[in-house]
Every structure is written in C-alpha cells, then in structure tokens.
Design an enzyme around this catalytic site. Structure first.
Site, short mmCIF file in Angstrom:
data_model
loop_
_atom_site.label_atom_id
_atom_site.label_comp_id
_atom_site.label_asym_id
_atom_site.label_seq_id
_atom_site.Cartn_x
_atom_site.Cartn_y
_atom_site.Cartn_z
CD GLU A 46 -2.98 -1.34 2.11
OE1 GLU A 46 -3.06 -0.44 2.96
OE2 GLU A 46 -3.71 -2.34 2.10
CG HIS B 219 -14.16 -14.48 6.62
ND1 HIS B 219 -14.06 -15.71 6.01
CD2 HIS B 219 -15.45 -14.37 7.05
CE1 HIS B 219 -15.25 -16.32 6.07
NE2 HIS B 219 -16.11 -15.53 6.68
CD GLU C 210 -7.59 0.61 2.78
OE1 GLU C 210 -8.27 0.37 3.77
OE2 GLU C 210 -6.68 -0.14 2.38
C1 NOJ Z 1 -8.30 -2.91 5.16
C2 NOJ Z 1 -9.05 -3.21 3.90
O1 NOJ Z 1 -8.29 -2.86 2.77
C3 NOJ Z 1 -10.34 -2.44 3.95
O2 NOJ Z 1 -11.06 -2.58 2.74
C4 NOJ Z 1 -11.16 -2.93 5.13
O3 NOJ Z 1 -12.32 -2.14 5.23
C5 NOJ Z 1 -10.36 -2.80 6.43
N1 NOJ Z 1 -9.07 -3.38 6.29
C6 NOJ Z 1 -11.06 -3.49 7.59
O4 NOJ Z 1 -11.06 -4.88 7.38
CA CA Z 2 -5.93 -2.38 2.73
#
Ligand code: NOJ
Ligand code: CA
Length: 671
Positions: free
Chosen positions: A181, A384, A478
């Site tokens: 990332e 999960h 995100e």
């Molecule tokens: C990181 C993931 O990339 C994201 O999509 C998710 O919402 C969070 N972790 C929580 O699991």
């Molecule tokens: Ca992630």
C-alpha cells in the site's frame, strides 16, 4: 537441426485452435530459443567453471546481459558447476477461455527450451532450467525432479539475476511496505533499493519491460534488489528465521517472467503471466460469477459508522436491508457488510485471534438478512478480517465457509491488517503464500469466491482457481478517506495500471461521488468525478465495488455509468497509454454488443482523440459520454460532469477533453 527448429516455429505460427498443439521433443545442443515471431531470443551459456548465465535480446539488441541462474540451498547449490545433459525444444499453441476476464479468449503460444543438467554439489543433483518464449516476453523456472540423493530442500537464496542492458526508468514500491500500500515512484534502475515486482521499466522509447513472476505456490515471493549498476538480483521474502523456502522434490519454482514490448499499451495486453499458470483446477465453475457490489464500507472509513458495536454500528439488520434494497433497485449483485461479526471491539488488528467468523453481532440478524437478500435477488458478501491472525482463521475456515454455503453467501472478502502474520511472518513469505492458497482452495470446496485484501502480490493463480476473483495489494481508495497526505495523488491511478495491475485484478474500489465533510480536512479523492467513473472501467476487477455510501448516489445522473459498467469482457483495447500520464481503455461487454470506454489523466489536462475503428462497421451506435465539465479541475472544482449523447460509427473518433486530474467514461450501444 536449425532447419528442423525453424519448421517447428513455422508450424506453431500457423496452428491456432481451441486444442493444444504440442510438437514432440527435439534433442539439440543449441542453447538458444526464440519467440514464435522470431523477435525475442534467449541464450543459455555455461562458463568454463560451470556457472550458468542467460541473455535476452530483442530485434537483435540486448535487453538482458549475461545474468546468473541458480539456487543456493543448504543441502546443495545449482547453477554453479553444471554439466549439460540435454537441450530439448518444443512449441505450444493453444487458445483457451478464461472463466472471466478482460477477454473471452487467450492465445498461449510459445517456444520452449528445456535444459537438463546434472551437477556435483557436493552430491550429484539432476535438474532442469525451462524457458518459454512468447512474442511478448519470456518465462523461466527451475525444476528439480524426484531423485535418490535429495530429500528436503532449504532454499537460502535464488541466484536468478536480471542484468539490464540499459539503465531505464523503473516505477517501483519498496518490497516490504505494508502489503504494497504505497505510491509507485519513478527512478533510474541503478538507484533502486530493494523493490517488489511487478517492476516496470522503460528501457528506451520503444522498449518496455516488466519483471514479475507467475504461479507462486508454496514458495516465497520474489523481490528485486540492485546488486550493482543495472544488475538486479532476486531477493526472496524470508521466513523470520532467515531461510527463504522449505521444500522437497519434486520442485517446480514459480516462473520468473519478463514482459518485453514496444509500448506501454502492450504491457496491459500481455497475458504471459496467466499463460504460465496451470489450467483451471475447478471442475464445474458455473457458480463463479463476476459481480458489481456496494457495501457498508466507506461509512466506516469516513467514521460515519463503526465496525465495532455501539451507537453508530454500521452492520445492523436495518441498514443492511437498506443497502440490499438499493442493490436490487440498481442492478448490483452483492452487498458487502463489514463489522458483522464478533472481534471488532478493542484493538482488532493487534488481537486478531478474537475474531469469530461464525458468530454475528446481536444487531445483525444474518438469517433474516440472507433470507431478505435472496428475496430481492441480491447476495450478501461476507467479510473475514483476520488482523493477520491466520492460525485463528485456519482453525475456523471450514466452519466459516460452511456457514456461507448454508446462507447463500457466495463471496467473501478477506483481510490481513497487521504488518506480520501471527506476529511473526511477512505476508509475502512462504508462510503467507501457503496460508492464502489454503484459503482459496478451501473456499473453492464450498463454492465461495474470494476478494483478498492485504495479500501477497498476485501471480496469476486465478487461472487455476478462478474463485480467487480479485485482490488488493495496492494503495486503494480507502486512502482517500483517511490518509494524512490528502489521498491518492492523480498520478497514482495512471501508474498502477502499468505496475500493480499487471499482476492481476485489483479491488481498488472507486466510485466516490461525494467529497464533502472530509476527515482529515484535506483528505478526499484527488480527481474529478468523471475520473471516478472511468476508474471503474480502467482498473479491471471481476468484482467491482461502487464504494460510496448509497445516499451519495441518489439524484446523481452520472451514477448511471457506475451501475451499468460490466465486470466481464469479451475484448480489451488500449488506444492510448503513457505511464504516469494518461490512459484510455475500451472494452467490449461479454453479455451484449456494447462497448465501454474509460479515460484518465494525471494532474495535467489531456486531450484524447479515440478512433472507434473497433466498432462493427455494419452498425450505427449511440455514445453516451460522461465528461469533465468545462471548468472542472480536480483541486478546486471536481464535481462538474457533462453527460451527452452522440451518434457514432466505426469511422468516428471521440474527442475526450480531460480536466486536470480528470477523466471521461462512455457507453457505446448499437442503435
Ligand atoms: C483494510 C481493507 O483494505 C479495507 O477494505 C477494510 O475495510 C479494512 N481493512 C477493515 O477490514
Ligand atoms: Ca488495505
């Protein structure tokens, strides 16, 4: 001998069929193999001391200068004291149909050279180095068959090198930064530290190379380290104890791959990595379905809801039903719900072993929700999150997927938010690779599709296990919710198609249409709304999420592109592409005669003139275009989108004016 070899190539060029065409093996002393079109050539050489080197050239110019091949194991070394036993040439030409993808047919056409070697080191070892040369690149691997002298093997290092003939510009990320990332940075190869693959390199204006691997199974992921100048060596992700791979005979390593093409657009069209993976291992695949989905997701990243229990818990029965209604009304296949299960209260990424994958929170009535979803023709997508606690997850795998099966949950998103798995091992280590494979294979037994976040870098195993739909393994959307640096810069999304995306589908999750009330104050998607639309087409994933909260789609005419854009394609074309600058992709829907176009740019505006010569000349079409408004600009004015309809045919061109940080999307339908 030379004539016989040329004849083999000629026959293989002619043969393109749905059934494989495999010539019989030919014994030869020549350690050269060329691509079916004769342009790429690979030589294997042995020096006087018995060390093995390979070179790669294209149109007669060197791409890879003398580079070592070999393995350094605790028990023996190979590639050091080699004695060539046999050189076998063969050709292969087959066209196969993926279960889903960017095109409905893929041609797998290569010439193979299998060099069989024995080596005294200190015991006598038999092994082979196998090269496959395609028109758009190469792959090679080591094979150690079952033999008396060897039992277990501990690989300490792979000696494989890639000694580049030119000091090109490479777009890279560090090898061990938070599960990939990171923002890709351009730099001269000679200035790189240790980076992960795919490593994309502009060698010259007419030569682009991408180094990666295919079919990573029970082995460590390969990273690349500059040894000196432009000589890259492979660096396998180690176990916490320092060893790289624990294995035994028979061993086939992953393929070391190099796409070698004239222009950036062709990087995106190479299917070499998929071709080097094994065919589908799942007998009946009708349950594997590309989908578009929405989710109770962005609301948590934006702190509107929480994953954990409390007054603003997102995963409630009522809220999920609201999402199911919206999905059903707008033609979405699935609704992802995060925070539905016990384990989120407290520091979940540090305490992943508290996660239960069968126990819903009391305000999430999973039986009622799945009943309601079925009634509405929508599927619940399970989640999960493991917090990296893979042992806890593996202990529950069967019961978790059995629950999914019983409730009609046919897709699960997995996650591994923790720098180490089980507090110890890296995601890209053999430990991680084994775990991810176990999840995919177990899910397949229960007819469950997987969307994997915080993965090991993909290597094409979705050909073998097409229930592995999509993965993260990149800095996704995100970051536009909470990253302190303001979100993904415009350059990022015009770089990842040429880097991370070469490794396979990405769950980037575009589709944010509302940038108001950001937390932190300056963090939001650094692009126009039209570019958000285009990303749903450009960033290929057979599971594509429209990531915004559903209330942000209400009353937005441009939402039409997101809710219509398919996820499974008959054909993909790349009319224009420049790494980190701009990219336009056209794709033909597999289920209709419609074409879809997505075009994106970096922080500069871009004028594209896209020839529509791929359209059927016998028909007239209507293009519905979603373009940046005249004053749109990603920084100060990201919202304006102009939607227009124009008649087009195969002789037309589309003039696309992309704003700074902008984009354009189009749907082209037969009249
Ligand atoms: C990181 C993931 O990339 C994201 O999509 C998710 O919402 C969070 N972790 C929580 O699991
Ligand atoms: Ca992630």
């Amino acid at each position: 001998m030379k004539h016989l070899f040329l004849a083999v190539i000629a026959i293989s060029l002619i043969a393109t069929s749905m059934s494989p065409f495999l010539t019989s093996c030919v014994k030869s002393e020549a350690m050269t193999v060329v691509s079916p079109n004769g342009k790429i050539s690979v030589d294997l050489k042995k020096d006087s001391s018995g060390k093995l080197y390979y070179t790669v050239s294209r149109h007669g110019s060197s791409i890879i200068d003398s580079s070592r091949v070999g393995l350094e194991c605790k028990e023996f070394r190979i590639g050091n004291n080699a004695e060539i036993k046999a050189v076998k040439h063969s050709s292969f030409d087959e066209t196969w149909r993926p279960v889903w993808g960017e095109e409905s047919e893929i041609r797998n056409n290569y010439n193979e050279m299998r060099v069989e070697i024995s080596e005294l080191s200190p015991k006598m070892i038999e092994y082979a180095v196998v090269f496959r040369i395609f028109d758009d690149g190469i792959g090679f691997r080591y094979e150690i068959p079952e033999q008396e002298n060897i039992d277990s093997i501990t690989i300490m290092d792979e000696l494989t090198e890639f000694s580049l003939a030119e000091d090109g510009v490479a777009w890279s990320i560090p090898w061990n930064h938070e599960y990939y990332e990171h923002l890709y940075e351009p730099s001269l190869v000679s200035r790189l530290d240790t980076v992960c693959s795919p490593l994309t390199i502009k060698m010259t204006d007419s030569c682009y190379v991408a180094i990666h691997e295919a079919a990573l199974k029970d082995y460590a992921a390969m990273n690349l380290r500059v040894a000196d100048g432009t000589r890259l060596t492979s660096y396998l992700t180690p176990w916490s104890t320092g060893e790289k791979v624990f294995t035994k005979c028979p061993l086939c390593t992953p393929w070391r791959t190099m796409i070698i093409v004239d222009k950036p657009a062709d990087l995106l069209l190479s299917r070499l990595m998929l071709n080097l993976n094994e065919p589908c291992a799942i007998e009946s695949t009708e349950w594997i379905k590309p989908q578009r989905y929405i989710g109770i997701w962005w609301a948590m990243h934006r702190k509107v809801n929480t994953w954990e229990q409390g007054p603003i818990h997102g995963a409630t029965t009522d809220n999920t039903k609201r999402y199911i209604d919206f999905a059903s009304e707008n033609g979405y296949d699935g609704v992802l719900v995060e925070g539905w299960n016990h384990g989120w209260d407290g520091d979940w990424s540090a305490e992943g072993d508290k996660f239960s994958f069968t126990k819903p929170y009391p305000d999430f009535d999973i039986e009622e929700i799945t009943r309601y979803a079925a009634e509405k023709g929508v599927k619940l997508i399970g989640h999960h999150e493991t917090g990296g606690a893979t042992i806890n997850y593996e202990n529950q795998l069967d019961s978790a997927f059995a629950l999914c099966s019983r409730l009609g949950i046919s897709t699960v998103k997995t996650g591994y938010v923790n720098l180490l798995l089980d507090g110890k091992e890296l995601h890209s280590s053999q430990y991680g690779v084994r775990h991810y494979r176990n999840v995919i294979e177990t899910a397949a037994k229960y007819n469950v599709m997987i969307d994997n976040h915080e993965p090991v870098m993909p290597t094409g195993i979705q050909r073998t296990y097409p229930n592995l739909m999509t993965q993260e393994g990149l800095r996704g959307c995100e970051y536009d919710a909470w990253s302190a640096d303001g979100g993904n810069p415009p350059e990022h999304t015009v770089t990842i198609p040429f880097t991370r995306c070469l490794a396979g589908p990405v769950d980037y999750t575009p589709g944010i249409l509302n940038y108001e009330n950001p937390v932190p104050p300056y963090t939001r998607p650094q692009c126009t709304i039209a570019k958000q639309l285009a990303l749903a087409l450009v960033l290929y994933s057979p599971l594509q999420m429209s990531a915004d909260m559903i209330e942000n789609y209400e009353g937005r005419p441009e939402f039409e592109f997101l809710r219509r854009c398919p996820t499974n394609w008959a054909k993909t074309i790349v009319p224009e592409a420049r790494i980190g600058e701009f990219l336009t992709i056209a794709r033909k829907d597999i289920g209709s005669d419609d074409w879809y176009i997505g075009s994106i740019t970096n922080s500069n505006s871009h004028q594209g003139k896209i020839k529509l010569d791929f359209l059927d000349p016998n028909y007239e079409y209507t293009a519905t275009i979603f373009a940046d408004g005249p004053d749109a600009d990603y920084k100060d004015n990201p919202y304006p989108v102009v939607i227009s309809e124009i008649p087009v045919k195969h002789t037309s061109s589309l003039n696309l004016n992309l704003a700074k940080g902008g984009g354009a999307a189009a749907i082209i339908s037969k009249k």
